[in-house]
Structures are given as structure tokens and as C-alpha cells.
Design an enzyme around this catalytic site. Structure first.
Site, PDB file in Angstrom:
ATOM      1  N   ASP A  48      -1.523   5.492   9.775  1.00 47.92           N
ATOM      2  CA  ASP A  48      -1.542   6.664   9.278  1.00 47.92           C
ATOM      3  C   ASP A  48      -1.636   6.715   7.923  1.00 47.92           C
ATOM      4  O   ASP A  48      -1.736   7.718   7.127  1.00 47.92           O
ATOM      5  CB  ASP A  48      -0.307   7.579   9.767  1.00 47.92           C
ATOM      6  N   HIS A  49      -1.514   5.441   7.155  1.00 47.36           N
ATOM      7  CA  HIS A  49      -1.766   5.608   5.830  1.00 47.36           C
ATOM      8  C   HIS A  49      -2.915   4.576   5.232  1.00 47.36           C
ATOM      9  O   HIS A  49      -3.216   4.412   3.922  1.00 47.36           O
ATOM     10  CB  HIS A  49      -0.467   4.726   5.113  1.00 47.36           C
TER      11      HIS A  49
END
EC number: 3.1.26.11
Length: 293
Positions: A48-49
Site C-alpha cells: 500500500d506504499h
């Protein structure tokens, strides 16, 4: 999903911290050009990064980027990027200068800003990035120039551009006769972090702190203290204690998604922090005010 852009008054080049899926799509709603991304910093390897990064790099090349790009990221992610681009036969139109964040021992000077990684505490190695503005236009110390008997002329312009000059046989140093038009602004953008105190030696003079607040304090205790994440109360108390004027909270658990669901986080943070407080939402734009010297 995490992605934070940092732009500057003095250049069209900009910096990106983290690059989740959907980053390119969100950029379409901004004035930022993918061709102008000069620096990319990735906080840690969780998807998610960083899952949007291979596509982002490809798009930057398709948009005509030819100047080199600096990537600061965990070594595993650098390997992932090279494999992804290689396996999909992508040839970038620019030089990708990679720095493994684990091996950086000092601040990187990147022309329009300086970047310093700060180690955090998470389930995997995670970092914050302290970003300090540079390249600020200079102003002349007119009274000092007059006092030293230095008449105006082309050398004034050179000094203002940061160049040392010779005047009537005397060497004049730009640093002695100029000053920045405003104090360099400094921000810290964090990856996932369960221990705000990891930042305590780096927040002096920081104008804005961007930090996750995944849970309320009570919910964090219920799910377990060592999730690798922070709660609104702890980070608000930290920012208040260290007199940080602006605090932006991000990375909220899905349990707080929906109309009115953020209220427990907002109430908790407001109770413990009296500065300018922001809660991240898509396309939130913040301006850090200039403080004159």
C-alpha cells in the site's frame, strides 16, 4: 493507500513520498506533471506504499522525462523495481539513481531540497523522510555592502545568485553579503510507525509532520499494542510536546471509513493537540507558510 507529493516555489520539479496503486490516476486531478518528478522516497516495502511505482516510472518516461531521477528506497524494493521493469521490457528514458535507504548515513543534497531518512518502528523496516527546502532566492545585505564601501554594479547580481566575486581586488563571499528571503521550510513525512518517539531528535524546527494514526488509543489496546501502527492520542501528544505547528494524520483503519466514522480519531487528536490539525483525504493540499528571516 499512501502517496504524498511535495512541491516547491522555486522549481517545477517535485518530490513524491510513497507510491501506492492509483497514484497516477490521482495525479490527473492535480497540476503536477509526472514528467517533473525528480525525487521518489519509499518508506517501506508494504504494497500500500509502493505497488504503484513500476507504472509511475514508466509513465514518467512516456511523459518525456529525460533528466535523472533519484529513488531512495529499501534495497528489496530497488530489486523489485529493476525486476519489474526488466521483465516487462521497459526502457526508461532517464537515469534512475537508486539509493538504498538502509545504507544512507547522511542527508542527501538534491539541489532544490535536502532529504534525510529517519528510522521508525514497524513490522518491517520503515522510515520517515525529513525534507528541507533549499535553493531559496537570496536578498542582499544592502547596509553591510554600503558600510564596507562596495558600490552597486553587476557584482550585486552575481552575489544574489550565490556567486563569490572580486571587487576592486577584494574577494566578496555571497554567504557574507546575502541572506535567504525566507527561513527554509522543513517537513517530515512518515511511513508506518508504532513509536512516535523515534522522531524526537529530528523534529526541532519542523513546520509540518505527516504521521499515521491508524487507531484510536482505546482500539489500539484492544487489537494489540504491537501492530506496528500508532494511535491518534500518542501522535497528537508527541506533536504538542515538541511544539510542531502543523500535524497531518493519515492511514486510518478501515473501521473508521464511512460517513462520520472518523469522529473518534478527530476527537482524540483534538483533545491532545492545539496546533493546526489536518486529517488526510484524497487530494488534500496543504501550504506551509513562509517565515521571513
Amino acid at each position: 493507500m499512501a502517496a504524498t507529493a511535495v512541491s516547491f516555489d522555486t522549481t517545477k520539479q517535485w518530490l513524491l513520498v510513497d507510491c501506492a496503486e492509483g497514484t497516477q490516476h490521482q495525479l490527473l486531478a492535480t497540476s503536477l506533471s509526472p514528467a517533473k518528478v525528480a525525487v521518489i522516497c519509499i518508506t517501506h516495502i508494504h504494497g500500500d506504499h509502493c505497488y504503484g511505482l513500476p507504472g509511475m516510472l514508466s509513465s514518467m518516461s512516456l511523459h518525456g522525462r529525460t533528466e535523472s531521477v533519484t529513488l531512495i528506497a529499501p534495497q528489496k524494493l530497488i530489486q523489485f523495481i529493476h525486476l519489474s521493469l526488466g521483465l516487462t521490457d521497459v526502457k526508461l528514458g532517464f537515469d534512475l539513481q537508486c539509493h538504498a535507504v538502509e545504507t544512507l548515513t547522511q542527508e542527501l543534497d538534491l539541489t532544490f531540497c535536502r532529504v534525510k531518512p529517519i528510522e521508525l518502528k514497524h513490522r518491517v523496516p520503515s522510515y520517515a523522510y525529513q525534507i528541507t527546502e533549499c535553493g531559496i532566492p537570496k536578498k542582499l545585505k544592502i547596509e553591510k555592502l554600503k558600510a564596507d564601501g562596495i558600490a552597486s554594479g553587476p557584482h550585486f547580481n552575481a552575489l544574489q545568485k550565490g556567486q563569490d566575486v572580486t571587487y576592486e581586488g577584494k574577494r566578496l563571499c555571497s554567504s557574507e553579503y546575502t541572506f535567504d528571503s525566507w527561513r527554509p521550510r522543513k517537513i517530515i513525512i512518515c511511513g508506518d510507525n508504532e513509536k512516535p518517539a523515534k522522531l524526537q531528535n529530528e523534529v526541532d524546527g519542523v513546520d509540518l509532520l505527516v504521521h499515521e494514526a491508524t487507531f484510536t488509543h482505546g482500539d489500539l489496546h484492544r487489537v494489540g499494542l504491537h501492530t506496528g501502527h500508532s494511535d491518534a492520542k500518542r501522535i497528537a501528544e508527541f506533536a504538542q510536546k515538541h511544539h510542531i505547528p502543523m500535524l497531518a494524520l493519515t492511514h486510518f483503519s478501515v473501521r473508521y471509513h464511512g460517513p462520520g466514522m472518523l469522529e473518534p480519531l478527530k476527537s482524540e487528536a483534538c483533545e491532545h493537540y492545539q496546533g493546526q490539525l489536518y486529517f488526510a483525504e484524497d487530494l488534500l493540499s496543504l501550504s506551509v507558510p513562509k517565515q521571513r528571516n
